[in-house]
Design a protein around this motif. Sequence first.
Motif, PDB file in Angstrom:
ATOM      1  N   GLU A  42       0.836  -1.201   0.000  1.00 29.07           N
ATOM      2  CA  GLU A  42       0.000   0.000   0.000  1.00 29.07           C
ATOM      3  C   GLU A  42       0.874   1.255   0.000  1.00 29.07           C
ATOM      4  O   GLU A  42       0.671   2.154  -0.796  1.00 29.07           O
ATOM      5  CB  GLU A  42      -0.904   0.002   1.226  1.00 29.07           C
ATOM      6  CG  GLU A  42      -1.811   1.203   1.333  1.00 29.07           C
ATOM      7  CD  GLU A  42      -2.672   1.138   2.575  1.00 29.07           C
ATOM      8  OE1 GLU A  42      -2.833   2.179   3.229  1.00 29.07           O
ATOM      9  OE2 GLU A  42      -3.177   0.036   2.907  1.00 29.07           O
ATOM     10  N   HIS A  43       1.844   1.302   0.897  1.00 28.18           N
ATOM     11  CA  HIS A  43       2.729   2.454   0.996  1.00 28.18           C
ATOM     12  C   HIS A  43       4.008   2.270   0.180  1.00 28.18           C
ATOM     13  O   HIS A  43       4.602   3.261  -0.237  1.00 28.18           O
ATOM     14  CB  HIS A  43       3.089   2.731   2.458  1.00 28.18           C
ATOM     15  CG  HIS A  43       1.935   3.212   3.259  1.00 28.18           C
ATOM     16  ND1 HIS A  43       1.201   2.380   4.068  1.00 28.18           N
ATOM     17  CD2 HIS A  43       1.372   4.429   3.367  1.00 28.18           C
ATOM     18  CE1 HIS A  43       0.241   3.068   4.649  1.00 28.18           C
ATOM     19  NE2 HIS A  43       0.314   4.317   4.234  1.00 28.18           N
ATOM     20  N   ALA A  44       4.430   1.051   0.000  1.00 29.42           N
ATOM     21  CA  ALA A  44       5.679   0.795  -0.727  1.00 29.42           C
ATOM     22  C   ALA A  44       5.804  -0.683  -1.070  1.00 29.42           C
ATOM     23  O   ALA A  44       5.174  -1.529  -0.451  1.00 29.42           O
ATOM     24  CB  ALA A  44       6.878   1.219   0.112  1.00 29.42           C
ATOM     25  N   SER A  45       6.653  -0.952  -2.025  1.00 31.61           N
ATOM     26  CA  SER A  45       7.034  -2.321  -2.369  1.00 31.61           C
ATOM     27  C   SER A  45       8.402  -2.581  -1.750  1.00 31.61           C
ATOM     28  O   SER A  45       9.270  -1.702  -1.771  1.00 31.61           O
ATOM     29  CB  SER A  45       7.100  -2.470  -3.892  1.00 31.61           C
ATOM     30  OG  SER A  45       7.587  -3.733  -4.233  1.00 31.61           O
ATOM     31  N   VAL A  46       8.581  -3.780  -1.176  1.00 31.93           N
ATOM     32  CA  VAL A  46       9.854  -4.121  -0.543  1.00 31.93           C
ATOM     33  C   VAL A  46      10.405  -5.384  -1.189  1.00 31.93           C
ATOM     34  O   VAL A  46      10.003  -6.494  -0.838  1.00 31.93           O
ATOM     35  CB  VAL A  46       9.693  -4.320   0.982  1.00 31.93           C
ATOM     36  CG1 VAL A  46      11.035  -4.695   1.613  1.00 31.93           C
ATOM     37  CG2 VAL A  46       9.133  -3.078   1.640  1.00 31.93           C
ATOM     38  N   PRO A  47      11.328  -5.254  -2.157  1.00 36.21           N
ATOM     39  CA  PRO A  47      11.955  -6.442  -2.731  1.00 36.21           C
ATOM     40  C   PRO A  47      12.783  -7.164  -1.680  1.00 36.21           C
ATOM     41  O   PRO A  47      13.413  -6.530  -0.830  1.00 36.21           O
ATOM     42  CB  PRO A  47      12.863  -5.890  -3.831  1.00 36.21           C
ATOM     43  CG  PRO A  47      12.581  -4.441  -3.936  1.00 36.21           C
ATOM     44  CD  PRO A  47      11.819  -4.017  -2.733  1.00 36.21           C
ATOM     45  N   VAL A  48      12.777  -8.481  -1.722  1.00 36.01           N
ATOM     46  CA  VAL A  48      13.482  -9.293  -0.734  1.00 36.01           C
ATOM     47  C   VAL A  48      14.802  -9.792  -1.305  1.00 36.01           C
ATOM     48  O   VAL A  48      14.852 -10.339  -2.405  1.00 36.01           O
ATOM     49  CB  VAL A  48      12.611 -10.492  -0.296  1.00 36.01           C
ATOM     50  CG1 VAL A  48      13.370 -11.383   0.668  1.00 36.01           C
ATOM     51  CG2 VAL A  48      11.330  -9.999   0.351  1.00 36.01           C
TER      52      VAL A  48
END
Length: 117
Positions: free
Chosen positions: A70-76
């Motif tokens: 929703e606020h950001a995408s976090v690649p792992v």
Amino acid sequence: PDIVEMGFGAGGQFGEGALLVDGQTVAYYATAGTTYGNLPDADYKAEVIFFMTDEALQSFRNVPSWKVGEHASVPVITDAGLAAVEADAPYLGMIFSEDGLVSDLGFDGARVRRIAR
């Protein structure tokens, strides 16, 4: 940032952690929600989000509740290294179990809320 998984029906998770800026604890946070994968033979996991720009950090700190997707995408970052991660991503994540880096889980849908301590 330990996350404990629980098996009540669909499963859930809860954990608490701290925000470190320049090596100093500046705030505390909690996360809770549904589990999106299993950790084989692991009792806990630790989730770490790295803020790669000042803007990404400020965006996170400016809301009391922050949701991945929703606020950001976090690649792992996985055990395969950084090859699959965008070099200019404002956020990067790592997930650890007691056996080391976990490569088959992600942060999608994780909600992080600021807590008072």
